[in-house]
Enzyme design. Structure first.
Site, PDB file in Angstrom:
ATOM      1  N   GLY A  13      35.581 -39.228  71.505  1.00 37.42           N
ATOM      2  CA  GLY A  13      36.098 -39.557  70.180  1.00 37.42           C
ATOM      3  C   GLY A  13      34.988 -39.566  69.152  1.00 37.42           C
ATOM      4  O   GLY A  13      34.950 -40.413  68.259  1.00 37.42           O
ATOM      5  N   ARG A  16      34.780 -38.384  64.347  1.00 35.19           N
ATOM      6  CA  ARG A  16      34.975 -39.133  63.100  1.00 35.19           C
ATOM      7  C   ARG A  16      35.033 -40.630  63.381  1.00 35.19           C
ATOM      8  O   ARG A  16      34.991 -41.066  64.530  1.00 35.19           O
ATOM      9  CB  ARG A  16      36.254 -38.678  62.389  1.00 35.19           C
ATOM     10  CG  ARG A  16      37.530 -38.992  63.141  1.00 35.19           C
ATOM     11  CD  ARG A  16      38.742 -38.457  62.390  1.00 35.19           C
ATOM     12  NE  ARG A  16      39.985 -38.786  63.095  1.00 35.19           N
ATOM     13  CZ  ARG A  16      41.177 -38.338  62.741  1.00 35.19           C
ATOM     14  NH1 ARG A  16      41.288 -37.517  61.703  1.00 35.19           N
ATOM     15  NH2 ARG A  16      42.259 -38.680  63.412  1.00 35.19           N
ATOM     16  N   ASN A  91      34.533 -44.110  73.773  1.00 36.88           N
ATOM     17  CA  ASN A  91      34.965 -44.547  72.454  1.00 36.88           C
ATOM     18  C   ASN A  91      36.346 -44.000  72.066  1.00 36.88           C
ATOM     19  O   ASN A  91      37.002 -44.569  71.198  1.00 36.88           O
ATOM     20  CB  ASN A  91      33.929 -44.096  71.413  1.00 36.88           C
ATOM     21  CG  ASN A  91      34.395 -44.297  69.995  1.00 36.88           C
ATOM     22  OD1 ASN A  91      34.486 -45.415  69.508  1.00 36.88           O
ATOM     23  ND2 ASN A  91      34.715 -43.201  69.306  1.00 36.88           N
ATOM     24  N   SER A 143      37.693 -54.278  71.956  1.00 37.63           N
ATOM     25  CA  SER A 143      38.123 -54.742  70.633  1.00 37.63           C
ATOM     26  C   SER A 143      38.264 -56.253  70.670  1.00 37.63           C
ATOM     27  O   SER A 143      38.532 -56.843  71.730  1.00 37.63           O
ATOM     28  CB  SER A 143      39.461 -54.114  70.246  1.00 37.63           C
ATOM     29  OG  SER A 143      40.007 -54.740  69.097  1.00 37.63           O
ATOM     30  N   ASN A 150      46.929 -59.880  69.166  1.00 39.83           N
ATOM     31  CA  ASN A 150      47.247 -59.649  67.757  1.00 39.83           C
ATOM     32  C   ASN A 150      48.705 -59.214  67.640  1.00 39.83           C
ATOM     33  O   ASN A 150      49.107 -58.264  68.318  1.00 39.83           O
ATOM     34  CB  ASN A 150      46.339 -58.572  67.158  1.00 39.83           C
ATOM     35  CG  ASN A 150      46.375 -58.563  65.649  1.00 39.83           C
ATOM     36  OD1 ASN A 150      46.419 -59.616  65.009  1.00 39.83           O
ATOM     37  ND2 ASN A 150      46.359 -57.389  65.054  1.00 39.83           N
ATOM     38  N   TYR A 156      48.106 -51.744  72.417  1.00 40.71           N
ATOM     39  CA  TYR A 156      46.682 -51.561  72.101  1.00 40.71           C
ATOM     40  C   TYR A 156      45.842 -52.694  72.688  1.00 40.71           C
ATOM     41  O   TYR A 156      44.813 -52.443  73.330  1.00 40.71           O
ATOM     42  CB  TYR A 156      46.507 -51.494  70.587  1.00 40.71           C
ATOM     43  CG  TYR A 156      45.089 -51.268  70.134  1.00 40.71           C
ATOM     44  CD1 TYR A 156      44.501 -50.016  70.232  1.00 40.71           C
ATOM     45  CD2 TYR A 156      44.334 -52.310  69.593  1.00 40.71           C
ATOM     46  CE1 TYR A 156      43.195 -49.795  69.806  1.00 40.71           C
ATOM     47  CE2 TYR A 156      43.030 -52.102  69.163  1.00 40.71           C
ATOM     48  CZ  TYR A 156      42.473 -50.848  69.268  1.00 40.71           C
ATOM     49  OH  TYR A 156      41.171 -50.631  68.849  1.00 40.71           O
ATOM     50  N   ALA A 157      46.263 -53.938  72.478  1.00 41.08           N
ATOM     51  CA  ALA A 157      45.504 -55.075  72.994  1.00 41.08           C
ATOM     52  C   ALA A 157      45.438 -55.046  74.514  1.00 41.08           C
ATOM     53  O   ALA A 157      44.397 -55.340  75.115  1.00 41.08           O
ATOM     54  CB  ALA A 157      46.128 -56.384  72.513  1.00 41.08           C
ATOM     55  N   LYS A 160      42.847 -52.452  75.573  1.00 42.28           N
ATOM     56  CA  LYS A 160      41.467 -52.873  75.345  1.00 42.28           C
ATOM     57  C   LYS A 160      41.063 -53.997  76.301  1.00 42.28           C
ATOM     58  O   LYS A 160      39.904 -54.074  76.735  1.00 42.28           O
ATOM     59  CB  LYS A 160      41.284 -53.314  73.888  1.00 42.28           C
ATOM     60  CG  LYS A 160      41.425 -52.167  72.889  1.00 42.28           C
ATOM     61  CD  LYS A 160      40.381 -51.077  73.131  1.00 42.28           C
ATOM     62  CE  LYS A 160      40.426 -49.985  72.100  1.00 42.28           C
ATOM     63  NZ  LYS A 160      39.371 -48.955  72.284  1.00 42.28           N
ATOM     64  N   ILE A 189      36.399 -53.847  61.297  1.00 42.56           N
ATOM     65  CA  ILE A 189      35.374 -52.895  60.877  1.00 42.56           C
ATOM     66  C   ILE A 189      35.938 -51.970  59.792  1.00 42.56           C
ATOM     67  O   ILE A 189      37.084 -51.539  59.863  1.00 42.56           O
ATOM     68  CB  ILE A 189      34.881 -52.053  62.078  1.00 42.56           C
ATOM     69  CG1 ILE A 189      34.432 -52.975  63.225  1.00 42.56           C
ATOM     70  CG2 ILE A 189      33.744 -51.133  61.646  1.00 42.56           C
ATOM     71  CD1 ILE A 189      33.271 -53.894  62.909  1.00 42.56           C
TER      72      ILE A 189
END
Length: 248
Positions: A13, A16, A91, A143, A150, A156-157, A160, A189
């Site tokens: 990744g 970018r 990443n 993360s 969250n 996603y959580a 991670k 970030i």
């Protein structure tokens, strides 16, 4: 201090976002960087320009981290051509944010395939040359939500959090081979993704950060460069939190 001269670093990744800054800073520290990404190569050209401006060297490697055969072949060819593979930064990642009742099977499968499966396949492909050399660094990009949770980020959580478990397991498996495995846990970030958040959501996030500011990609990159360096040779199985105190 924190030099990576003559090292070969693979960053998934890497075209970018945070990945792009990681590539630039690893190259600035002396590593030859190989950026792996599924995006079209022209998107990676700006990263290459940034690396050259920093006095470093890098190349693009178009590849899908979820394709374990393609990753295995690509890493083998890379090692055969360059003669070494010292650093792997897992990443590559995606986020398909939905509250639980709206998470589809496709959302879950794709998130886990990229964020977790990609890290597993790339680590598996990198661990052989690292083990032969009796040295290596693997850094998994976790993360803050892996440890805090969250709302709206169930898939996603979970992905991670899985990376943290993977980090600790690989650290135990390959310490005897001289390979350290750590995770970096970024908080809020400043990236293209976070800039798209509504202003009230940004302010709510800022209220949770004791340092009172949004983190920058360079803050994350500095932690990664340190963990890749010889100075971090006695650190393994850890999560280095780069979150301004958002989670302690």
């Amino acid at each position: 201090m924190f030099r990576l001269d003559d090292k070969v670093a693979v960053v998934t990744g890497g075209y970018r976002g945070i990945g792009r800054v990681l590539c630039v800073e690893l190259a600035r520290a002396g590593a030859h960087v190989v950026a792996v990404d599924v995006l079209e190569p022209p998107i990676g050209e700006q990263m290459l320009a940034d690396v050259r401006a920093a006095g470093g060297s890098a190349e693009l490697l178009p590849c899908d981290v979820t394709d374990h055969e393609a990753i295995g072949d690509a890493f083998h060819a890379l090692y055969k051509r360059l003669g070494r593979l010292d650093i792997l930064i897992n990443n590559a990642g995606i986020a398909r944010d939905q509250v639980l009742l709206r998470v589809s099977p496709e959302d879950l499968h794709k998130t886990l395939a990229v964020n977790v499966g990609g890290a597993v396949f790339c680590s598996k492909a990198a661990i052989r040359p690292m083990s032969r050399a009796k040295t290596g660094r693997i850094i998994n990009m976790a993360s803050v939500v892996a440890e805090t949770g969250n709302p709206g980020q169930a898939a996603y959580a979970a992905s991670k959090a899985a990376l943290i478990g993977l980090t600790k397991t690989l650290a135990r498996e390959y310490a005897s081979r001289g390979v350290t495995v750590n995770a970096v846990g970024p908080g809020f970030i400043d990236t293209d993704m976070t800039r798209m958040l509504p202003e009230d959501a940004k302010q709510l996030m800022l209220q949770q950060i004791p340092l009172g500011r949004v983190g920058q990609p360079h803050d994350v990159a500095a932690a990664v460069v340190f963990l890749c360096s010889d100075e971090a040779s006695y650190i393994t199985g850890q999560v280095l939190r780069v979150n301004g105190g958002m989670y302690m």
